[in-house]
Structure formats: C-alpha cells, structure tokens
Design an enzyme around this catalytic site. Structure first.
Site, mmCIF file in Angstrom:
data_model
loop_
_atom_site.group_PDB
_atom_site.id
_atom_site.type_symbol
_atom_site.label_atom_id
_atom_site.label_comp_id
_atom_site.label_asym_id
_atom_site.label_seq_id
_atom_site.Cartn_x
_atom_site.Cartn_y
_atom_site.Cartn_z
ATOM 1 N N LYS A 1 0.831 -1.215 0.000
ATOM 2 C CA LYS A 1 0.000 0.000 0.000
ATOM 3 C C LYS A 1 0.858 1.254 0.000
ATOM 4 C CE LYS A 1 -1.970 -0.973 3.933
ATOM 5 N NZ LYS A 1 -1.263 -2.235 4.237
ATOM 6 N N ARG B 1 -9.443 1.178 8.677
ATOM 7 C CA ARG B 1 -9.043 -0.177 9.027
ATOM 8 C C ARG B 1 -10.108 -0.886 9.836
ATOM 9 N NH1 ARG B 1 -3.160 0.718 8.736
ATOM 10 N NH2 ARG B 1 -2.078 -1.259 8.920
ATOM 11 N N ARG C 1 11.549 -5.523 4.852
ATOM 12 C CA ARG C 1 11.254 -4.080 4.742
ATOM 13 C C ARG C 1 12.223 -3.279 5.603
ATOM 14 N NH1 ARG C 1 5.237 -1.985 5.297
ATOM 15 N NH2 ARG C 1 5.200 -3.470 7.018
ATOM 16 N N ARG D 1 11.510 -1.867 11.214
ATOM 17 C CA ARG D 1 10.457 -1.493 12.178
ATOM 18 C C ARG D 1 10.284 -2.596 13.209
ATOM 19 N NH1 ARG D 1 5.417 -0.020 8.377
ATOM 20 N NH2 ARG D 1 4.332 -1.054 10.099
ATOM 21 N N ARG E 1 -0.422 -8.907 13.400
ATOM 22 C CA ARG E 1 -1.047 -7.874 12.572
ATOM 23 C C ARG E 1 -1.910 -8.505 11.477
ATOM 24 N NH1 ARG E 1 4.103 -5.032 10.892
ATOM 25 N NH2 ARG E 1 2.803 -3.718 9.583
#
Ligand code: ADP
Ligand code: ADP
Ligand code: ZN
Length: 217
Positions: A13, A88, A127, A160, A171
């Site tokens: 996204k 969300r 990431r 992160r 998540r």
C-alpha cells in the site's frame, strides 16, 4: 481523485500510494506514517499510540478518526488524496463517509491489494524504513543505492520493531478480524477494485492504473 488503498500489512500500500500520489499530484496520507512520526518526535499523540503499534494491535478508533479528520481538512486535500492504511475498521469507514459528506465529496475508488500471507511475511521481514523521512525499501526487492541509507534524504534505514515475524503474524490476524470486512463494505457500495499484488512493484502499479479505469466489482 479520492482513493483508499486497502490490503494487509506488507501488501505494498505505502509503495503504491507514494507512486500514485506523485502520478496524480495529490497527497499520500498514511496513518501509520503519521503515528510513527508522532512516536519519533515524542508528542502526546506519539505516547498514546506507540504501545498499540508495538503490540501489533490497532490504535483506538476515536484517536485515529480525529487525526484523519484533521488531516483531510487541510487545504492540500482539496484536489483529492490517497488514503493508505485508513480506514481499518467499520467505524472508521463510517466516519470517513461522514467526513466526506461534510466536505461535499465522495470516494472515487477503493483499491484492494491482495497478496498471499507467506509473501506478506517475506515482505515485512525485508522491509527497511527511513528513520528520517519514512520512505520504505526492501533488502531484496527494492534496495537503496547505498546500503542502510535512504536515497532521498540520507537517513538511516531501520527494521520497524513491529515488522518482527511474531508481530507481523499478530497484525495479519488483526487484519482478518477488523479490516477484511471492509472489502464487502466497499464492494456493496460499488467502489471496490481488487488487484493481484503478487508481482513486481511496477507491474502492480500498472494493474492499479488499469483497475482504476475499469468498472468496479
Ligand atoms: P502496514 O502498512 O504494514 O499495515 P502501517 O504503517 O499502516 O502498517 O501501520 C502501522 C501500525 O499503526 C498498525 O499496526 C497500527 O497499530 C497503527 N495504525 C495505522 N493505521 C491505523 C488505523 N487506521 N487504525 C488503527 N491503527 C492504525
Ligand atoms: P504496506 O504499506 O502495505 O505495509 P509496503 O509498501 O511498505 O506495504 O511494502 C512492504 C514491503 O514490501 C516493503 O519493503 C516494500 O519495499 C516491498 N514491496 C512493496 N511492493 C512490492 C512488490 N510488488 N514486490 C516486492 N516487494 C514489494
Ligand atoms: Zn529518507
């Protein structure tokens, strides 16, 4: 153009929203980025949201909704926006509808980026995020020119803490419970475009562009 990008953590996204924003000339609004900035600069909002983010849970709706309402009221949203990571939950989606109604505006489309879970885990584990400007890279699929440093601002790239595998799994679970119902919500409003996100960044960008020209599902 007023767009929402929907999809599980790691779907792409942020990457696609940033490219679309540049392409369409509208702001990219990421609630995750806004919360991380607040946490990094030690504001009251940051203190409030960081424990939810660390655990892989969602920041409460009232907090999230007020942050987005304030952001959408800024002048740069007049020509449109790309919402990444909001809404969300169903209450957030309803609050967005109300906010848009007050602005006398409507959404043009909701793009749902679909990616298998095992790919999502690989994307999150590789990431790397710029600690200064928030730009996202991937060690394998989208590396920076100089290892560990942001191409745009030279900031240090970090993994992160919520991209650790156990938090990613949490998540994904939260996504299934709280966010996945939005797919039906937007399909029933004739706004949904589902795009297969399991391909290169450029290919997915092209798929989104053609999906935006096609009829909704
Ligand atoms: P990703 O794109 O990997 O899902 P984000 O950067 O969008 O991650 O979000 C990171 C974290 O910020 C979420 O796990 C959640 O704790 C919080 N967050 C972001 N957007 C929202 C939202 N709309 N509602 C509640 N919490 C949110
Ligand atoms: P989201 O905002 O949905 O959590 P991101 O845009 O941050 O997802 O992408 C998650 C990770 O996967 C990042 O490291 C990004 O560089 C990488 N990525 C994004 N899209 C693709 C793609 N199509 N193919 C391979 N890697 C991708
Ligand atoms: Zn940077």
């Amino acid at each position: 153009m007023r767009l929402v990008l929907l999809g599980p953590p790691g779907a792409g996204k942020g990457t696609q929203a940033s490219n679309l924003a540049a392409h369409l000339g509208v702001p990219h609004i990421s609630t995750g980025d806004m919360f991380r900035e607040a946490a990094a600069s030690g504001t009251e909002l940051g203190a409030l949201v960081s424990s939810y983010m660390e655990s892989g849970g969602l920041v409460p709706d009232d907090v999230t909704i007020s942050v987005v309402r304030r952001r959408l009221s800024l002048e740069d949203c007049g020509m449109g926006f790309i919402l990444d990571g909001f809404p969300r939950t169903l209450p957030q989606a309803r609050a967005l509808d109300e906010t848009l109604e007050e602005m006398d505006a409507t959404l043009d489309a909701v793009v749902n980026i679909s990616v298998p879970d095992e790919v999502l885990v690989r994307r999150s584990s590789g990431r790397r995020t710029c600690s200064r400007c928030g730009r996202t890279y991937h060690l394998e699929y989208d590396p920076p020119e100089r290892e560990g440093l942001c191409d745009d601002c030279g900031g240090e790239l970090v993994h992160r803490s919520d991209d650790r595998e156990e938090t990613v799994l949490q998540r994904l679970h939260v996504y299934g419970e709280r966010t996945a119902p939005l797919v039906d919500y937007y399909r029933s409003r004739s706004l949904l475009r589902t795009v297969d996100g399991d391909s290169s960044i450029d290919e997915v960008f092209e798929r989104i562009r053609s999906a935006l020209e096609a009829a909704p599902e």
